[in-house]
Design a protein around this motif. Structure first.
Motif, short mmCIF file in Angstrom:
data_model
loop_
_atom_site.label_atom_id
_atom_site.label_comp_id
_atom_site.label_asym_id
_atom_site.label_seq_id
_atom_site.Cartn_x
_atom_site.Cartn_y
_atom_site.Cartn_z
N TRP A 290 2.34 15.23 30.96
CA TRP A 290 1.70 15.69 32.19
C TRP A 290 2.72 16.38 33.08
O TRP A 290 3.75 15.82 33.43
CB TRP A 290 1.06 14.53 32.95
CG TRP A 290 0.47 14.96 34.26
CD1 TRP A 290 1.03 14.85 35.50
CD2 TRP A 290 -0.79 15.62 34.46
NE1 TRP A 290 0.21 15.38 36.46
CE2 TRP A 290 -0.92 15.87 35.85
CE3 TRP A 290 -1.80 16.03 33.61
CZ2 TRP A 290 -2.04 16.50 36.39
CZ3 TRP A 290 -2.91 16.66 34.16
CH2 TRP A 290 -3.03 16.88 35.52
N LEU A 291 2.43 17.63 33.44
CA LEU A 291 3.28 18.44 34.31
C LEU A 291 2.69 18.48 35.70
O LEU A 291 1.51 18.75 35.87
CB LEU A 291 3.39 19.86 33.74
CG LEU A 291 3.91 20.95 34.69
CD1 LEU A 291 5.38 20.72 35.03
CD2 LEU A 291 3.71 22.34 34.08
N ASP A 292 3.54 18.22 36.71
CA ASP A 292 3.14 18.35 38.11
C ASP A 292 4.24 19.12 38.81
O ASP A 292 5.33 18.61 39.03
CB ASP A 292 2.96 16.96 38.74
CG ASP A 292 2.31 17.03 40.12
OD1 ASP A 292 2.55 18.01 40.85
OD2 ASP A 292 1.58 16.09 40.48
N SER A 293 3.96 20.38 39.14
CA SER A 293 4.97 21.24 39.74
C SER A 293 4.31 22.16 40.77
O SER A 293 3.08 22.21 40.88
CB SER A 293 5.66 22.10 38.67
OG SER A 293 4.77 23.10 38.18
N HIS B 242 18.96 29.16 32.86
CA HIS B 242 18.65 30.55 32.47
C HIS B 242 17.77 31.25 33.50
O HIS B 242 17.44 32.42 33.33
CB HIS B 242 17.96 30.58 31.11
CG HIS B 242 18.91 30.51 29.94
ND1 HIS B 242 19.89 31.44 29.72
CD2 HIS B 242 19.01 29.60 28.94
CE1 HIS B 242 20.56 31.13 28.62
NE2 HIS B 242 20.04 30.02 28.12
N GLY B 243 17.35 30.54 34.55
CA GLY B 243 16.56 31.17 35.60
C GLY B 243 15.08 30.91 35.54
O GLY B 243 14.33 31.46 36.34
N PHE B 244 14.61 30.09 34.59
CA PHE B 244 13.18 29.81 34.50
C PHE B 244 12.74 28.89 35.64
O PHE B 244 13.52 28.06 36.12
CB PHE B 244 12.84 29.17 33.16
CG PHE B 244 12.92 30.11 31.99
CD1 PHE B 244 11.84 30.93 31.67
CD2 PHE B 244 14.07 30.21 31.22
CE1 PHE B 244 11.90 31.82 30.60
CE2 PHE B 244 14.15 31.10 30.15
CZ PHE B 244 13.07 31.90 29.85
N CYS B 245 11.48 29.02 36.05
CA CYS B 245 10.92 28.11 37.05
C CYS B 245 10.62 26.77 36.38
O CYS B 245 10.66 26.64 35.15
CB CYS B 245 9.66 28.71 37.67
SG CYS B 245 8.25 28.84 36.54
N GLU B 246 10.27 25.78 37.20
CA GLU B 246 10.09 24.43 36.68
C GLU B 246 9.00 24.34 35.62
O GLU B 246 9.16 23.67 34.59
CB GLU B 246 9.79 23.47 37.84
CG GLU B 246 10.93 23.28 38.82
CD GLU B 246 10.92 24.26 39.98
OE1 GLU B 246 11.52 23.94 41.02
OE2 GLU B 246 10.31 25.36 39.84
N ALA B 247 7.86 25.00 35.87
CA ALA B 247 6.76 24.92 34.90
C ALA B 247 7.14 25.57 33.58
O ALA B 247 6.85 25.04 32.50
CB ALA B 247 5.51 25.57 35.48
N ASP B 248 7.79 26.72 33.63
CA ASP B 248 8.22 27.39 32.40
C ASP B 248 9.29 26.57 31.68
O ASP B 248 9.30 26.50 30.44
CB ASP B 248 8.75 28.79 32.71
CG ASP B 248 7.65 29.78 33.04
OD1 ASP B 248 6.47 29.45 32.84
OD2 ASP B 248 7.97 30.90 33.50
N ALA B 249 10.18 25.95 32.44
CA ALA B 249 11.23 25.12 31.83
C ALA B 249 10.61 23.93 31.12
O ALA B 249 11.09 23.50 30.06
CB ALA B 249 12.22 24.67 32.89
N SER B 250 9.52 23.38 31.67
CA SER B 250 8.87 22.25 31.02
C SER B 250 8.25 22.68 29.69
O SER B 250 8.26 21.92 28.71
CB SER B 250 7.81 21.63 31.93
OG SER B 250 6.70 22.50 32.11
N VAL B 251 7.70 23.88 29.64
CA VAL B 251 7.16 24.40 28.38
C VAL B 251 8.28 24.51 27.34
O VAL B 251 8.12 24.09 26.19
CB VAL B 251 6.49 25.77 28.59
CG1 VAL B 251 6.10 26.40 27.26
CG2 VAL B 251 5.26 25.62 29.48
#
Length: 522
Positions: free
Chosen positions: A191-194, A228-237
């Protein structure tokens, strides 16, 4: 270009499966330079943790001071920290480093080793909640760890996870990922919450007994992605993708559970992308496929007059995009456009106005992310049941995952190039990102934004099934000549070599840490 630097402040696993050793393997898989500060020593093998000894706060401080002098990080990942004094030492350095430059902090709140040994109680929990969580960019507890942080005895049930993640975010972290590795089922759900997105990240569970270090790899991979500069949601992926691949390559080393094995190239594998579901995922039918996957020139126009004009010029994929108009006028425009497209068997998509598309029997509907959020589950089911094709716009990893979870007819990726059509928070993706999406997605991909003849040719070399053009047609001095030129550029790309596919795309939505020099990872 120097790779980003990421620190791991964690325990050393003498068996080589988890802790600092797993973190370094994950850092290498995401092509960052990993540095380590040993916070605790363990005597363990693949069957048991036999002894844990915290490194003195003075020694931990000395390690961090040495690294700060020469190898300043973009991200820090924490694991087993040994005790409250070690936490206090670390957060002091986090605060000092953040005075110099942005720094992401990923907290894996380890309280029990995967072998079952308890690692933290009392003052340790208070230090994590009071000092680490308010400074964290992301925390990555499993269900048992999330319950521990919230002062609960039993691990979280499925229905409790979203509320628990929200409660953890209120303790300070910018994002929370409650991993589901400790919950048994055929699908692995986190579960992602960002700030960017909330939902279940899903992939088929890897059936293996070699899972030692999964939590470490997930958190370390997220830290590397943030660097690498990714946002939190992209980093979770990316964390989900890297960990799943690591499980697939796990191996036996001793008599117990073997270690997972992070691998470079994990993000290019077929089936690597997870789905992102707003609600508990269940079986859902795919949307109807395109009658012709070769969409070619995809003209985006704002009136039925323009639909008829581009059809006469030979375009066979068209989008009617009218954002603001009285409903009666919209209905007339949609009805007329549908009739014109049917007369030449063209694929016509109606932007946003899905109810009118169903009413007038349009071929398909195209939705942006905001339109998709506004559409209810029942609305999606009405589109499916009516047999309409669905195209979805995406701009980043998490949006692609949300689109993929719906099994649409095509996925549009953009902005590939800078555009003035509308204001966007996203950075232009460029041909490397487009080639990546075309490689990893099973759905046809449409390239959006900033397209001219040369860029349309390039997009098809990247693997795009369609090239969406708006101003290049409707604002051309001679639209018919412009259409002919674009179609020739698209057709000629088939004879050219394909565009190289990078190992990872570059970030398109700025994260907490600025990316280095722009460019994908090859």
């Amino acid at each position: 270009m120097r790779p980003p630097i990421v620190w791991s402040v964690a325990g050393s696993d003498s068996g080589g499966g988890a802790g600092l050793q797993a973190d370094l393997r994950a850092f290498d898989a995401l092509e960052v330079h990993g540095c380590t500060a040993v916070a605790a020593l363990t005597a363990q093998n693949s069957t048991a943790v036999q002894r844990i000894e915290a490194v003195s706060p003075a020694m931990l401080d000395a390690q961090l001071a040495a690294l700060a002098q020469d190898l300043a990080p973009r991200a820090i990942k924490t694991g087993m920290l040994g005790g409250a004094e070690q936490v206090h030492c670390l957060v002091g350095w986090v605060d000092r480093l953040r005075q110099q430059q942005p720094l992401a902090l990923v907290v894996d709140p380890v309280w029990r080793a995967s072998s079952g040994a308890a690692l933290g109680v009392g003052a340790w929990r208070e230090a994590v909640i009071g000092q680490l969580l308010p400074r964290a960019t992301v925390i990555t507890p499993n269900r048992a760890e999330a319950a521990w942080l919230l002062g609960r005895e039993a691990p979280l049930a499925d229905a409790e996870v979203p509320a628990a993640a929200a409660a953890l975010r209120r303790l300070g972290p910018a994002a929370v990922v409650v991993t589901g590795g400790d919950a048994s089922r055929e699908v692995s759900l986190d579960w992602l919450d960002s700030a960017q997105a909330r939902g279940w990240l899903s992939l088929p569970r890897v059936n293996t007994q070699h899972h030692h270090g999964t939590g470490c790899v997930f958190a370390a991979s997220m830290a590397a992605a943030l660097a690498h500069g990714f946002c939190e949601a992209d980093a979770s992926v990316l964390g989900k993708m890297a960990t799943t691949a690591a499980l697939q390559h796990g191996y036996a080393a001793g008599q117990g559970a073997g270690p997972v094995r992070p691998m470079r190239g994990f993000a290019r594998r077929a089936g690597a992308l997870p789905g992102l579901h707003a609600e508990w995922p269940g079986p859902a039918a795919a949307f109807a496929p395109l009658q012709d996957r070769r969409l070619g020139l995809y003209a985006v126009v704002d009136s039925a007059d323009w639909v008829e004009r581009v059809l006469r010029a030979g375009v066979r994929t068209v989008q009617l995009r009218i954002k603001e108009a009285p409903r009666e006028r919209l209905s007339r425009e949609v009805e007329r456009a549908v009739r014109a497209a049917r007369s030449v068997q063209a694929q016509l998509f109606i932007n946003d106005h899905w109810a009118l598309a169903i009413e007038h029997g349009a071929y398909g509907v195209h939705l942006g992310q905001e339109d998709l959020e506004a559409l209810s589950h029942s609305g999606l089911e009405m589109l499916r049941q009516a047999g309409l094709r669905l195209g979805l716009s995406t701009h980043s990893y998490w949006e692609v995952c949300r689109a993929q979870a719906l099994s649409p007819s095509y996925i549009a990726c953009g902005p590939i190039h800078a555009t003035t059509t509308k204001d966007m928070p996203w950075l232009p993706q460029g041909p490397d990102n487009l080639a990546y999406w075309c490689h990893v997605l099973a759905s046809p991909v449409v390239a959006i934004a900033g397209m001219d003849e040369a860029r349309s040719h390039e997009a098809v070399r990247c693997g795009a099934a369609g090239v969406a053009v708006l101003r290049g047609v409707t604002q051309a001095t001679d639209p018919e000549a412009a259409i002919a030129g674009l179609q020739q550029a698209i057709a000629s790309a088939a004879a050219q070599p394909p565009w190289p596919v990078p190992a990872l795309p570059r970030s398109t939505l700025p994260g907490p840490v600025a990316a280095g020099a722009p460019g994908p990872i090859h």
